[in-house]
Write a protein that holds these residues in place. Structure first.
Motif, PDB file in Angstrom:
ATOM      1  N   TRP A 107       0.890  -1.061  -0.084  1.00 55.79           N
ATOM      2  CA  TRP A 107      -0.187   0.063   0.221  1.00 55.79           C
ATOM      3  C   TRP A 107       0.839   1.402  -0.100  1.00 55.79           C
ATOM      4  O   TRP A 107       0.704   2.211  -0.775  1.00 55.79           O
ATOM      5  CB  TRP A 107      -1.103  -0.017   1.208  1.00 55.79           C
ATOM      6  CG  TRP A 107      -2.187  -0.908   1.135  1.00 55.79           C
ATOM      7  CD1 TRP A 107      -2.458  -1.976   1.659  1.00 55.79           C
ATOM      8  CD2 TRP A 107      -3.274  -0.256   0.155  1.00 55.79           C
ATOM      9  NE1 TRP A 107      -3.961  -2.162   1.329  1.00 55.79           N
ATOM     10  CE2 TRP A 107      -4.418  -1.256   0.477  1.00 55.79           C
ATOM     11  CE3 TRP A 107      -3.724   0.952  -0.265  1.00 55.79           C
ATOM     12  CZ2 TRP A 107      -5.654  -1.200  -0.019  1.00 55.79           C
ATOM     13  CZ3 TRP A 107      -5.105   0.995  -0.941  1.00 55.79           C
ATOM     14  CH2 TRP A 107      -5.894  -0.155  -0.749  1.00 55.79           C
ATOM     15  N   GLN A 108       1.930   1.110   0.879  1.00 58.73           N
ATOM     16  CA  GLN A 108       2.752   2.667   0.945  1.00 58.73           C
ATOM     17  C   GLN A 108       3.442   2.616  -0.313  1.00 58.73           C
ATOM     18  O   GLN A 108       3.735   3.990  -0.755  1.00 58.73           O
ATOM     19  CB  GLN A 108       3.775   2.247   2.251  1.00 58.73           C
ATOM     20  CG  GLN A 108       4.576   3.554   2.500  1.00 58.73           C
ATOM     21  CD  GLN A 108       3.696   4.808   2.924  1.00 58.73           C
ATOM     22  OE1 GLN A 108       3.015   4.476   3.927  1.00 58.73           O
ATOM     23  NE2 GLN A 108       3.918   6.014   2.328  1.00 58.73           N
ATOM     24  N   TRP A 111       1.253   4.261  -2.779  1.00 61.29           N
ATOM     25  CA  TRP A 111       1.073   5.795  -2.545  1.00 61.29           C
ATOM     26  C   TRP A 111       2.249   6.606  -2.894  1.00 61.29           C
ATOM     27  O   TRP A 111       1.991   7.627  -3.488  1.00 61.29           O
ATOM     28  CB  TRP A 111       0.743   5.619  -0.914  1.00 61.29           C
ATOM     29  CG  TRP A 111       0.766   7.311  -0.418  1.00 61.29           C
ATOM     30  CD1 TRP A 111       1.418   8.075  -0.105  1.00 61.29           C
ATOM     31  CD2 TRP A 111      -0.522   7.939  -0.529  1.00 61.29           C
ATOM     32  NE1 TRP A 111       1.257   9.304   0.275  1.00 61.29           N
ATOM     33  CE2 TRP A 111      -0.096   9.404  -0.227  1.00 61.29           C
ATOM     34  CE3 TRP A 111      -1.706   7.810  -1.283  1.00 61.29           C
ATOM     35  CZ2 TRP A 111      -1.150  10.371  -0.066  1.00 61.29           C
ATOM     36  CZ3 TRP A 111      -2.596   8.788  -1.079  1.00 61.29           C
ATOM     37  CH2 TRP A 111      -2.689  10.059  -0.489  1.00 61.29           C
ATOM     38  N   VAL A 115       1.318   8.375  -6.267  1.00 63.09           N
ATOM     39  CA  VAL A 115       0.751   9.809  -5.726  1.00 63.09           C
ATOM     40  C   VAL A 115       1.717  10.739  -5.314  1.00 63.09           C
ATOM     41  O   VAL A 115       1.854  12.001  -5.877  1.00 63.09           O
ATOM     42  CB  VAL A 115      -0.229   9.600  -4.329  1.00 63.09           C
ATOM     43  CG1 VAL A 115      -0.904  10.907  -3.938  1.00 63.09           C
ATOM     44  CG2 VAL A 115      -1.355   8.590  -4.828  1.00 63.09           C
ATOM     45  N   HIS A 154      -5.660  -1.193  -4.485  1.00 58.98           N
ATOM     46  CA  HIS A 154      -4.660  -0.444  -4.102  1.00 58.98           C
ATOM     47  C   HIS A 154      -4.280   0.743  -5.020  1.00 58.98           C
ATOM     48  O   HIS A 154      -3.939   1.783  -4.980  1.00 58.98           O
ATOM     49  CB  HIS A 154      -3.322  -1.130  -3.538  1.00 58.98           C
ATOM     50  CG  HIS A 154      -2.735  -2.093  -4.448  1.00 58.98           C
ATOM     51  ND1 HIS A 154      -3.450  -2.782  -5.406  1.00 58.98           N
ATOM     52  CD2 HIS A 154      -1.358  -2.592  -4.357  1.00 58.98           C
ATOM     53  CE1 HIS A 154      -2.770  -3.658  -5.949  1.00 58.98           C
ATOM     54  NE2 HIS A 154      -1.651  -3.655  -5.503  1.00 58.98           N
ATOM     55  N   SER A 158      -5.114   4.692  -5.233  1.00 59.28           N
ATOM     56  CA  SER A 158      -3.958   5.646  -5.580  1.00 59.28           C
ATOM     57  C   SER A 158      -4.490   6.659  -6.535  1.00 59.28           C
ATOM     58  O   SER A 158      -4.113   7.896  -6.703  1.00 59.28           O
ATOM     59  CB  SER A 158      -2.734   5.144  -5.792  1.00 59.28           C
ATOM     60  OG  SER A 158      -2.546   4.475  -7.079  1.00 59.28           O
TER      61      SER A 158
END
Length: 265
Positions: A107-108, A111, A115, A154, A158
């Motif tokens: 997930w990180q 991101w 993003v 995910h 984003s």
């Protein structure tokens, strides 16, 4: 239509292949000097060679290597580009994963790449655009921002965030002559997407049959009933980068083949 970008410098993140490379080519066709970005100098130079073999002048192209998800790489890439008039945040990652198996680390990573890298590039280039009274920021989003895919939530999340990033920075640039927009790209053919398709359909199928099977089973909402080609995304990006799009800002414009079943995003 006069899409003249002569005298403008464009920076396209993640532009050594696929949609990014097509965007770089179209921007250069419209007269811009284009900074081609990839993680390594070798990848950037290979992309420049492909563009010059396609008829573009080497003087129009800038190798701007650097990992824009890291401070050092971002600074090096923008230093090579010089003053940026048109920023295209194209860099992105995607891949199928079962929803309950996506780790915090993954997930990180989505991101950070999909993003935060765009936010950091905007922060680095928007102030000069505002001071100059002219600029364009384009964030390449996805139909997945609106229709969250079950096989890669995910990624969808984003890209939803990227729509908000675009709208927010458009407000920051209000009244300055700088426009900020998102381009919602639908299912598009690239080498990476070909690999993704074969994750979801029989890998023994010839490509034409695999594409048709993927669209039938996994993207049945598409009105094109085929994958979009990178050049079709690039055409919208170049228009939005041009002086003709001066009244279009804060928007999310779809090049999705009618995939999103809505009148507005």
């Amino acid at each position: 239509m006069d899409l003249d970008l002569a005298g403008r410098t464009a920076f396209v993140s993640g532009s050594t292949q696929g949609i990014g490379l097509a965007i770089a080519r179209r921007l250069a066709d419209a007269g811009a000097r284009v900074a081609v970005n990839g993680r390594t100098a070798e990848r950037a130079e290979e992309a420049l060679a492909a563009l010059t073999e396609g008829g573009l002048s080497r003087e129009q192209l800038i190798a701007a290597p650097g990992d824009v998800t890291a401070d050092e790489g971002l600074e090096a890439a923008l230093a090579a580009a010089g003053d940026v008039d048109v920023l295209v945040n194209n860099l992105g990652i995607f891949g199928a994963a079962a929803a309950l198996e996506i780790s915090d680390a993954e997930w990180q990573r989505y991101w950070d790449v999909n993003v935060l890298a765009s936010v950091r590039l905007i922060r680095a280039t928007l102030p000069r655009m505002k001071e100059a009274g002219w600029g364009r920021v384009l964030n390449i989003a996805s139909d997945s921002a609106i229709v969250t895919p079950a096989e890669m939530i995910h990624y969808g999340v984003s890209k939803t965030a990227l729509l908000a990033v675009s709208r927010g920075f458009a407000k920051d640039a209000a009244g300055t002559g700088v426009t900020v927009n998102s381009v919602i790209a639908g299912p598009t053919y690239t080498e990476g997407v070909q690999d993704f398709v074969y994750q979801l359909v029989d890998p023994a199928l010839p490509w034409e049959e695999a594409e048709a099977e993927f669209m039938r089973l996994h993207r049945p909402q598409s009105l094109l009933e085929r994958l979009i080609r990178p050049e079709e995304i690039a055409n919208m990006v170049v228009y939005l980068s041009s002086p003709l799009a001066s009244a279009t800002t804060g928007g999310a414009l779809r090049v999705d083949g009618g995939y999103t079943d809505a009148i507005l995003p």
